[in-house]
Structures are given as structure tokens and as C-alpha cells.
Design a protein around this motif. Structure first.
Motif, short mmCIF file in Angstrom:
data_model
loop_
_atom_site.label_atom_id
_atom_site.label_comp_id
_atom_site.label_asym_id
_atom_site.label_seq_id
_atom_site.Cartn_x
_atom_site.Cartn_y
_atom_site.Cartn_z
N LEU A 106 26.40 25.03 -5.21
CA LEU A 106 25.95 26.24 -5.72
C LEU A 106 26.09 27.43 -4.41
O LEU A 106 25.45 26.92 -3.30
N VAL B 2 16.54 27.78 -9.01
CA VAL B 2 16.97 26.38 -8.40
C VAL B 2 15.74 25.64 -8.56
O VAL B 2 15.94 24.27 -8.68
N ALA C 275 15.23 24.16 -11.92
CA ALA C 275 16.35 23.19 -12.52
C ALA C 275 15.88 21.80 -11.84
O ALA C 275 16.33 20.88 -12.52
N VAL D 111 19.17 19.25 -12.92
CA VAL D 111 19.99 19.00 -11.64
C VAL D 111 19.19 18.05 -10.63
O VAL D 111 18.02 18.16 -10.31
N LEU E 109 21.76 18.62 -5.22
CA LEU E 109 22.47 20.22 -5.01
C LEU E 109 22.64 20.29 -3.56
O LEU E 109 21.92 19.85 -2.70
N LEU F 240 23.10 26.19 -14.07
CA LEU F 240 22.14 24.94 -13.47
C LEU F 240 21.65 24.12 -14.75
O LEU F 240 21.68 22.74 -14.49
#
Ligand SMILES: Nc1ncnc2c1ncn2[C@@H]1O[C@H](COP(=O)(O)OP(=O)(O)OP(=O)(O)O)[C@@H](O)[C@H]1O
Ligand SMILES: C=C(C)CCOP(=O)(O)O
Length: 263
Positions: free
Chosen positions: A18, A46, A49, A55, A58, A253
């Protein structure tokens, strides 16, 4: 900490890469000014997620915004024109390290195990400006395997014959996506996607020629080529890449389409 490695050929879940655009997280037309609200919102997305398991792995990259681009421009340094002035290199890198610290602090405040990876100390263009970028990934791979979220950033990069040039976050995103075998790539900027000549978001792009007329540079100081360079870099990837604005970050995400899909 899991210590089970990642990358192509690994059994580990491929990571998501990302980029948080500098024009999103800073006030790009005011030197060294953070857009704190935008950065907080991005870090919330973020953290959410990762917390809810949308996620697992990452890697974050952030751009220069009014930190790196301002200093690079003042010193006449770009992705193709370098400097042999150590003070200029330290100014550009120092501004990027300061922005990186702000990103890390806000991610860590939300429980994200974010750690810095500084490209100036890691990367080079050993064959000059037209040569490939060398970006060793063992630190990023091992950090991922140990459960961290590596956070890289656009930076200065040692370049044979030019001193130090700029490496953009967009170029790092592509290197990381290829080298780590990324599942998906997201580039979050101030625009809701790549816009056509009438200002509408293009749902998808599969060739540069089909959109070249609509693609411009950045609307602020930018030494690395703005949207045109971004699209050109992302088209080179195997993994699906998306360009979207702040509202697209949480959907991206979660694994949904957001903004413009580039493949
Ligand atoms: N066709 C287009 N669609 C969308 N944005 C475009 C287009 N052409 C030019 N742009 C410009 O591209 C900018 C986004 O690119 P820019 O490189 O500034 O973003 P960023 O990656 O967030 O910033 P940074 O390079 O600092 O990380 C937008 O602000 C817009 O002005
Ligand atoms: C200007 C510097 C140092 C970083 C550029 O990175 P970008 O904003 O991702 O293009």
C-alpha cells in the motif's frame, strides 16, 4: 512473532503493498506540513484492516508530499538529475525520515507494529539513471515474517554517475510488489482514481496509450512525475493495482475494487 518468512515461493500469505501518497498525507503546497486529519484517517483504516484480519501481511510505502519534493526541488534533484552535495542529500533524506517518523508514530498509536525501512541506506542504481533499481528485500521479508509492518518511503538513492537521485515511492511499490509476490497493490492519493479528460474516474486501465492524453503531472511541486509516472509504473505489474482516494482505502483493504483498477 511468527518467523515463517514470505515472498515468492513461500507458503506464507502474499502481502499487500500500500502506498500512502504524499499528496494525501501532507499539505503538498505548504513546505513540511502534515495533513494530520488525512493521515489519522488512513492510519485508522490500516489499523482496522489488520485488527479484523482483512489484511494479514502489509508493507506500507509513503510518498514525499511537501517534505521530500520541496527539498528535492530546492536542490535541483529529481529521479533523473542527481546531486553530489552531501548537505542536499541529508536535507532530502532528513525531511523524508521526519515524515516517516510521523507515519510510524500514528500507526503505532493504533497498535500497528510499523517499523522504518529507509531506502537510502539499502538501495542503489548501480548502472546509472537508466539502469535498474537494486532494492535488496531481505530486511523487509524478514520483518514481515516476524510480524512487523515495514514502512518504506520515497528517498534519495545512490546512482552511478549522478551522485544521489530521487527514488519515488511509486517505483518502490513496483519493486516490492514484484519481489514479494504481492497479492494486491494500492496507491491512495488525493484523487478518487485516475480521471479521464472530463474528470470522471476511469474504472480500469490496461494500456498507457489509451489514457496518455488525460494523464498529467502532479498539481503541486513533484520531482517524480505525478499521475502519468504512477500509471506507467503500475501497468508493469502482474498483481492488480488500484489508484483511489481516501474513501477507497478501507474498501481496498477489505479486498474490494476501489477507484481505478490498473492491470
Ligand atoms: N488523469 C489524472 N487523474 C488523476 N490525477 C491526475 C491526472 N493527471 C494529473 N493528476 C494529478 O496527479 C496528482 C496525484 O499524483 P501525485 O504524484 O501528486 O500523488 P501522490 O502519489 O499522492 O503524491 P507523492 O508523489 O507526493 O507521493 C493529483 O493531485 C492530480 O493533480
Ligand atoms: C522527493 C522524494 C525524496 C520522494 C518522492 O517520492 P514520491 O512522492 O513517491 O514520488
Amino acid at each position: 512473532m511468527t518467523g515463517d518468512g514470505t515472498g515468492p515461493g513461500s507458503d506464507a500469505d502474499p502481502p499487500i503493498v500500500l502506498k500512502l501518497g504524499g499528496s494525501l498525507i501532507t499539505e503538498k503546497d505548504r513546505p513540511e506540513t502534515l495533513d494530520g486529519d488525512a493521515l489519522d484517517a488512513a492510519c485508522d483504516a490500516v489499523a482496522g484492516a489488520l485488527a479484523d484480519g482483512a489484511v494479514e501481511r502489509l508493507v506500507v510505502v509513503h510518498g514525499g508530499g511537501s517534505f521530500g519534493h520541496h527539498h528535492a526541488s530546492e536542490h535541483g534533484v529529481s529521479t533523473t538529475t542527481g546531486t553530489d552535495d552531501a548537505v542536499a542529500v541529508t536535507d532530502i533524506h532528513g525531511a523524508m525520515a521526519e515524515l516517516n517518523r510521523a507515519v510510524l508514530d500514528r500507526l503505532q498509536e493504533r497498535g500497528v507494529p510499523a517499523v522504518p525501512v529507509h531506502p537510502l541506506s539499502l538501495s542503489a542504481r548501480p548502472d546509472g539513471v537508466d539502469g535498474d533499481l537494486d532494492l535488496p528485500l531481505s530486511s523487509t521479508v524478514t520483518l514481515l515474517g516476524e510480524g512487523f509492518v515495514p514502512v518504506l518511503h520515497g528517498d534519495g538513492v545512490a546512482t552511478a554517475g549522478e551522485g544521489v537521485t530521487v527514488v519515488s515511492g511509486d517505483e518502490l511499490v513496483v519493486e516490492l510488489a514484484v519481489g514479494l509476490g504481492a497479492r494486491r497493490v494500492g496507491v491512495c492519493s488525493t484523487v478518487p482514481g485516475v480521471l479521464d479528460g472530463d474528470g470522471a474516474v476511469l474504472p480500469s486501465i490496461d494500456s498507457f496509450e489509451s489514457v496518455a492524453d488525460a494523464l498529467g503531472a502532479s498539481d503541486a511541486t513533484d520531482v517524480s512525475g505525478g499521475m502519468a509516472a504512477k500509471v506507467r509504473e503500475l501497468l508493469a505489474l502482474d498483481a492488480p493495482a488500484y489508484v483511489f482516494g481516501a474513501a477507497g482505502l478501507a474498501p481496498f483493504l477489505r479486498g474490494e475494487d476501489a477507484g481505478t483498477r490498473i492491470d
